[in-house]
Scaffold this active site. Structure first.
Site, PDB file in Angstrom:
ATOM      1  CD  GLU A 150      19.094 -23.745 -37.954  1.00 40.60           C
ATOM      2  OE1 GLU A 150      18.972 -23.074 -38.998  1.00 40.60           O
ATOM      3  OE2 GLU A 150      18.570 -23.412 -36.869  1.00 40.60           O
ATOM      4  CG  HIS A 205      22.176 -21.316 -41.820  1.00 46.52           C
ATOM      5  ND1 HIS A 205      22.118 -20.048 -41.303  1.00 46.52           N
ATOM      6  CD2 HIS A 205      20.964 -21.871 -41.552  1.00 46.52           C
ATOM      7  CE1 HIS A 205      20.942 -19.843 -40.727  1.00 46.52           C
ATOM      8  NE2 HIS A 205      20.210 -20.944 -40.879  1.00 46.52           N
ATOM      9  CG  HIS A 265      15.569 -22.072 -42.920  1.00 43.53           C
ATOM     10  ND1 HIS A 265      15.193 -22.714 -41.752  1.00 43.53           N
ATOM     11  CD2 HIS A 265      16.783 -21.513 -42.649  1.00 43.53           C
ATOM     12  CE1 HIS A 265      16.128 -22.535 -40.833  1.00 43.53           C
ATOM     13  NE2 HIS A 265      17.115 -21.815 -41.351  1.00 43.53           N
TER      14      HIS A 265
END
Lengths: 137, 137
Positions: free
Chosen positions: B130, B79, B7
């Site tokens: 991430e 992010h 994502h």
């Protein structure tokens, strides 16, 4: 209207260093640099399987990412690009809904040779959104 | 090492307004808000078919995106998240290569119930990355 996330573009101050980090540290599938003088960038495409990360370094004096890198010298996420089936139709609906298209509102040919347009980041939570005409099958 | 882009997360000042824009203006497939008090955010997932956009609004006093929104009141890209098959192995290789893991370097359970860690944005061109453990098959 919007379809797949075609790519996320990251502006970087040093394309060779950024490519090496994605390839060697993150173990990603990293392509060769492509100079795109008409777009004022040199691009490296990182293939994540489902989408792409585009690492962009300024090329030439009028690069559209030069100002961004002055403001963010370490680099940063610059824009995201969604595919649309019909860019003209998408543009008309967006303008009707009050969204602003950057420039003169007319699509231009993007880095992949397909028509694109950019939406005003102030209309989308500080996020620069590119819409790209889906490639004809 | 890195696999699919799981994502891209966008911090937004008004989740209801952002969701409405993605649904009504961009015609995207937008889910219902999910309060994640353990992560200090309320999230809305936008399904683009190949990946997700996560719209995040602060929840509670200690939200990890509160400072970002003070600096970027309109919101912005926060992010990106890549999937990895073995998070512990990925972490070891990254640290060996000189990359810094945020916090104490130990994975914690992320918004999808899977172990995650975050890499220092200064090591990756101003981009907060991430890494999420790939779901077991």
């Amino acid at each position: 209207m919007i379809g797949r996330l075609n790519h996320i573009a990251i502006a970087v101050p040093d394309l060779a260093a950024a490519s090496a980090k994605y390839r060697d540290l993150l173990g990603a599938k990293v392509g060769a640099p492509q100079a795109l003088p008409g777009h004022g960038v040199t691009a490296v495409f990182v293939d994540t399987g489902n989408t792409k990360v585009e690492l962009l370094e300024p090329l030439g004096e009028l690069s559209p990412i030069a100002a961004f890198l002055i403001k963010n010298p370490s680099g940063g996420m610059h824009h995201i690009c969604f595919e649309v089936a019909d860019l003209a139709e998408a543009a008309a609906k967006l303008v009707e809904g009050g969204a602003r298209i950057l420039g003169d509102g007319t699509p231009r040919i993007g880095a992949h040779g397909l028509p694109v347009l950019f939406l005003h980041p102030k209309d989308f939570d500080g996020t620069l959104i590119e819409l790209e005409q889906l490639q004809s099958p």
